[in-house]
Design an enzyme around this catalytic site. Structure first.
Site, PDB file in Angstrom:
ATOM      1  N   HIS A  99       0.868  -1.185   0.000  1.00 16.39           N
ATOM      2  CA  HIS A  99       0.000   0.000   0.000  1.00 16.39           C
ATOM      3  C   HIS A  99       0.899   1.228   0.000  1.00 16.39           C
ATOM      4  O   HIS A  99       2.059   1.156   0.440  1.00 16.39           O
ATOM      5  CB  HIS A  99      -0.913   0.005   1.212  1.00 16.39           C
ATOM      6  CG  HIS A  99      -0.178  -0.153   2.510  1.00 16.39           C
ATOM      7  ND1 HIS A  99       0.137  -1.371   3.041  1.00 16.39           N
ATOM      8  CD2 HIS A  99       0.282   0.774   3.387  1.00 16.39           C
ATOM      9  CE1 HIS A  99       0.773  -1.208   4.188  1.00 16.39           C
ATOM     10  NE2 HIS A  99       0.899   0.089   4.433  1.00 16.39           N
ATOM     11  N   PRO A 100       0.415   2.350  -0.523  1.00 15.45           N
ATOM     12  CA  PRO A 100       1.259   3.545  -0.569  1.00 15.45           C
ATOM     13  C   PRO A 100       1.457   4.125   0.832  1.00 15.45           C
ATOM     14  O   PRO A 100       0.652   3.894   1.737  1.00 15.45           O
ATOM     15  CB  PRO A 100       0.458   4.507  -1.457  1.00 15.45           C
ATOM     16  CG  PRO A 100      -0.946   4.057  -1.314  1.00 15.45           C
ATOM     17  CD  PRO A 100      -0.912   2.584  -1.073  1.00 15.45           C
TER      18      PRO A 100
END
Lengths: 274, 225, 564
Positions: free
Chosen positions: B136-137
């Site tokens: 995930h960012p």
């Protein structure tokens, strides 16, 4: 003071009867009792729109040393826990302010005259003032302690009568005593009253047999009153119609309190459900 | 528009008892008709503005403050898509492939996203063990149209993600959320699923999207109960 | 008609009703004034008889009996009651107060008691205002303004001084000068004055001549201010002393009143200047016709102070304004004569000048209301040219006496009982908020037999930090768990099944009951250093009160109390 019942204690045997009555009422309605032992001849009750000065007759201040002790004894004897009210606000050093957000108040027929002078048919002006202005129903007990086993509500269709019936139904639910509904329908038919009852959703959740309706089409009100059981708590609305109308046509409450010696719970025009 | 005492209380964030007291003291502008007191919304707004009191614009919005909205993992997974036999021989390529597969909004910057995913991997591996990774960012993405997306990719061959237990990763869930609390909510739901042995078994042997989604729905149903 | 009135804009409503209050208040004042002059004129014809010294005693006894037995309106000279009612009871006053004090004061003063008609007139006007407000079913805030209107009209009518009436109502009675109050009060005051002028004619009570003043006189005022400050302190202390002593000595009110009156009568035998309102005496001073001599003046000052204390301290049915004016003018006279003795070469301004200033100084000090003092003197003497001196004396005297007696004579009684609450103060707001409004009932209740594991799942579901523990069978409140106390354990899942809530909970929690007031609750917060406290009634848990919610409510209450 919400959900409590106010009782002003008179330290005399007469006062003992009244206190016993309040204790019984408190137990039946499951509202805890709060006793005030007055220290001065007057106290004030600040209602929403007026301040009522309650002048007490000298009996209320008799033998103050023993008052608390006596009251405690009687309350404990009735199986409740004694709780006393200490007023917090004072308008003058000898003038206490008594709070008014109670659920019920017990008043003898007269609070400013000697108890020996009053009889049936008399409700003192102070008590009337309290009834007119209070948001709680006022209990006027019998002179001698008497238990009640049923509830009689006088229903005349006015807004106060509806409130009286609401109080009655609430009391029935907590005490388990059945209600007898009395209506003297002089000019209006039974259907009219039925309609009023339905409009106000008064009979929601009531089982058959909890309420018995006595509808009188004829006969004089006074004579019909004999059908009210002697051991019944009477609930009636007061000052529902205008002053003029009451003077000319007479008010139901006046008639009732003149003839019936039962315990009476009067619901005034400013009654609000707490 | 007429408001009851109850409505006024909700708009002001105060209990009814306070409003009633203010009515009696004359501190709040109120009108009276046969049945009791009521407020006129415009009057109330004017009064609140002049006294510097904050008024909730809407009764419904005021009501829903504090209620958590529904977070449905199934819907997020449906939005993101489920893909099988995804190719790539290292972390970067796999992630690039995943990003291109996932159904992002048309104006999303894919390069930026890939960069953020790689940054995150450098901080700490998103391989949480047992062959599962959740890339995930680092920061929530702004232009995600307000709804979270979870893209599920079953890899063609297991890749070394530098996971906690050292086991190569065979499935990854790309998690994109508009806000941190949404991210945490989905993460918690996903990890709840991953703790179930039946789910792990399915992951290792699954070849069909429909079966996978059905399983997720089943587990989420029990969670909601 | 009531309906029509209620449909108007609130401010217009208030103005119309204020005028009505002005009329009634004015009429009450005029009635008292007239009756006073009629009765005292009649009694004066009997002054030559030997038993004249008994008059004050009889008057005081009659007044006391009337007030206490017949009307049963107990309670001081009443202005504290008005202030109390405004600050705590939304301005509700008993109807009987409208006339009871008027009659009893008439009896006291006409028979020679040393008091003034102002305080009774203020109570009567205020009570009229309050009951008219109740008649129209107005809300508390408007009723409070109308009480102020009644007081303003009363003072304005009695002194023919509209601005003084406004200043008194705002400064002493209401305690705040907000725009919303000023207009109705101004209207009421003017109407009251007009009524008085219409019925009694436009007379300035103490009309005086112009006199030349030199700058030296203005400087001399400062000295006068010191004197008046001392005079006012003396008056207030002796008043309190006599009042307390009397209460202790004799318990029957009418006996007390009678004794006080007797002493006043005896003093009056020697110094008749001491009896009654004293306006005549003031006139004599202003016309510079008071017999010369320093000693006599000094004696009169002391005697008047004592007589006033006896009248008001024992029978308690009269106002302080008029005696203050008398004592003040005597102090001024005394001072001027001292100046003349000390520095005879300087041509000092006349006695009347200093008498005026003395009055201003004393009123300002005793009432702690300099504005009222300034305006009153300016209006009842019709002389604005001495305004600078008047302002100087009033302000300096009030400030000086503030060191000794920081509160006005009306407020002292209330402060002693802890009942004085001014609007928009912290105390006021704390009084308004009550516990039922602050109670938070959305708490998660836990039971003593729950395990740590159950507790943790409860914590997951709520956003609260305090958890009340209730007995599952009786529903009684047993204690509380605060998240901070168990923070170190809740992640230790080894303990999940072996630790019970009853081992974690804190049993000695200080709790609040529904009857506690907010100031004591705040003390409790300080003492325990907690952010939330439980409210327990009859052993049942009702909810939590937290500091954060109180802040929110407090701010909103403050904002609502502010006038725009």
């Amino acid at each position: 003071m919400k959900n409590q019942m106010l009782h002003v204690f008179r330290n005399t045997p007469f006062g003992r009867e009244t206190l016993l009555q309040s204790i019984y009422f408190s137990k039946k309605t499951q509202i805890p009792l709060r006793v005030y032992i007055p220290k001065n001849r007057q106290f004030l009750m600040y209602f929403q729109n007026t301040v009522v000065t309650v002048d007490l007759d000298s009996n209320f201040l008799r033998s103050p040393e023993t008052a608390e002790e006596h009251a405690e004894e009687i309350i404990k004897g009735g199986g409740l826990e004694p709780k006393f009210l200490q007023p917090k606000g004072f308008t003058a050093s000898t003038l206490a302010d008594i709070p008014v957000d109670f659920s019920f108040m017990c008043c003898p027929r007269s609070i400013s005259d000697l108890s020996t002078k009053i009889g049936l048919g008399y409700i003192g002006p102070k008590v009337r003032n309290i009834v007119k202005n209070s948001s709680f129903p006022v209990l006027i007990p019998t002179p001698v302690y008497k238990e009640w086993n049923s509830i009689t509500v006088f229903f005349g269709g006015s807004k106060n009568a509806i409130n009286a019936l609401k109080v009655g139904i609430k009391t029935m639910k907590t005490s388990g005593c059945p209600i007898k509904l009395f209506t003297q329908g002089e000019k209006k038919s039974r259907e009219y009253y039925q309609q009023v009852l339905e409009e106000n959703n008064l009979f929601n959740g009531i089982r058959e047999g909890d309420i018995e309706w006595f509808f009188f089409k004829k006969g004089r009100f006074r004579e019909n009153l004999f059908l009210v059981p002697h051991d019944s708590l009477i609930i009636v609305g007061a000052y529902g119609h205008g002053l003029v109308r009451e003077l000319v046509f007479g008010s139901m409450m006046e008639e009732i309190q003149t003839i019936l010696p039962n315990n009476m719970l009067i619901v005034g025009p400013n009654y609000t459900k707490s | 528009m007429k408001l009851t005492i109850n409505d006024a209380g909700k708009l002001l964030g105060l209990p009814e008892v306070t409003i009633q007291r203010w009515i009696q003291q004359g501190k709040i502008p109120v009108q009276e008709n046969g049945e009791g007191f009521f407020f006129v919304k415009k009057e109330l707004e004017k009064w609140a503005y002049s006294h510097n009191i904050f008024l909730h614009r809407d009764i419904q919005k005021a009501n829903s403050k504090g209620l958590f909205s529904k977070y449905c993992l199934l819907d997020a997974m449906k939005r993101g898509g489920v893909f099988f036999h995804v190719r790539g021989d290292n972390v970067k390529n796999i992630l690039r492939e995943t990003v291109s597969l996932s159904s992002l909004p048309p104006d999303a910057d894919k390069d930026l996203l890939l960069d953020m995913l790689l940054q995150r991997e450098r901080l700490a591996s998103t391989g949480i063990g047992s062959g599962v990774a959740i890339p995930h960012p680092r920061y929530p993405m702004e232009n995600l149209a307000g709804e979270a997306i979870v893209t599920t990719c079953f890899l063609e061959g297991a890749i070394d993600f530098n996971a906690i237990d050292g086991i190569p990763v065979f499935v990854l869930f790309l998690m994109l959320s508009p806000a941190t609390d949404t991210h945490l909510k989905f993460l918690s739901r996903l990890s709840f699923c991953l703790r179930k042995d039946s789910f792990m078994y399915l992951l290792k042997n699954c070849t069909e999207k429909k079966i996978f989604l059905q399983k997720v729905e089943e587990i989420e149903g029990s969670f909601n109960g | 008609m009531r309906q029509f009135l209620l449909r108007l804009d609130e401010r217009l409503q208030l103005i119309i009703i204020a005028s009505l209050v002005g009329i009634c208040g004015g009429v009450g004042s005029v009635a008292l004034n007239r009756s006073l002059s009629i009765v005292s004129t009649w009694l004066n014809t009997l002054r030559s008889h030997w038993y004249v010294f008994l008059f004050p005693a009889c008057g005081a006894v009659l007044a006391s009996v009337f007030l206490n037995q017949v009307i049963r309106d107990i309670g001081g000279h009443g202005v504290p009651e008005v202030i109390y009612s405004i600050s705590k009871r939304g301005g509700l006053l008993r109807l009987r107060s409208s006339f009871s004090h008027l009659v009893s004061c008439l009896l006291t003063i006409a028979s020679g008691g040393s008091a003034g008609p102002e305080a009774p007139v203020v109570i009567s006007g205020s009570s009229i205002g309050s009951n008219i407000a109740s008649f129209f079913r107005l809300k508390d805030r408007q009723r409070v303004v109308l009480v102020g209107c009644g007081a303003a009209a009363a003072i304005a009518a009695i002194f023919n001084a509209p601005v003084a009436g406004i200043a008194f109502a705002l400064e002493a009675i209401l305690g705040e000068w907000s725009p919303i109050n000023i207009i109705p009060i101004a209207i009421s005051s003017s109407v009251g004055t007009e009524i008085s002028r219409f019925l009694q004619g436009n007379q300035i009570p103490f009309q005086n001549r112009l006199f030349p003043i030199s700058p030296l006189d203005v400087v001399a005022c400062l000295g006068l201010a010191v004197f008046t400050a001392f005079g006012s302190t003396a008056l207030m202390r002796i008043l309190k002393f006599v009042g307390d002593k009397c209460k202790g000595l004799v318990s029957y009110e009418w006996v007390r009143a009678g004794l006080g009156g007797l002493f006043v009568g005896l003093i009056g035998l020697v110094l008749p200047e001491v009896l009654g309102e004293g306006y005549e005496i003031i006139r004599t001073i202003i016309e510079q016709q008071f017999p010369p001599g320093l000693f006599l003046v000094g004696l009169v000052i002391i005697a008047k102070i004592v007589a006033t204390s006896l009248t008001i301290g024992s029978g308690r049915s009269g106002g302080l304004f008029a005696p203050c004016l008398v004592i003040g003018s005597f102090i001024g006279l005394f001072y001027q004569r001292c100046l003349v003795e000390a520095l005879p070469s300087v041509s000092w301004a006349g006695e009347s000048y200093f008498a005026l200033l003395g009055m201003a100084g004393l009123i300002s000090s005793v009432m702690q209301a300099p504005m009222t003092g300034i305006f009153l003197i300016a209006e009842i003497t019709g002389s604005y040219q001495v305004l600078i001196s008047v302002v100087l004396v009033s302000v300096v005297s009030a400030t000086l006496s503030h060191y000794f007696e920081p509160f006005s004579v009306y407020h002292q009684e209330l402060i002693a009982r802890g009942e004085l609450v001014r609007p928009r103060t912290d105390r006021r707001i704390l009084l308004e908020l009550n516990i039922m409004e602050l109670l938070e009932t959305d708490c998660h209740i836990i039971h003593p037999e729950m395990t740590l594991k159950d507790f943790v799942s409860v914590v997951k579901r709520t956003n609260r930090n305090y958890f009340p523990v209730e007995d599952s069978k009786t529903g009684n409140f047993l204690g509380m768990i605060h998240l901070d106390d168990v923070r170190s354990y809740i992640f230790n899942y080894h303990l999940y099944d072996s630790v019970l809530v009853e081992e974690l909970m804190n049993r000695d929690i200080l709790s609040i009951s529904l009857e506690d007031d907010l100031s004591s609750i705040f003390d409790l917060f300080e003492k325990t250093n907690l952010f939330s406290l439980p409210v327990v009634q009859d052993s049942k848990f009702l909810g939590l009160i937290s500091k954060a919610t109180i802040l929110d409510h407090y701010r909103k209450e403050l904002m609502v109390q502010e006038e725009i």
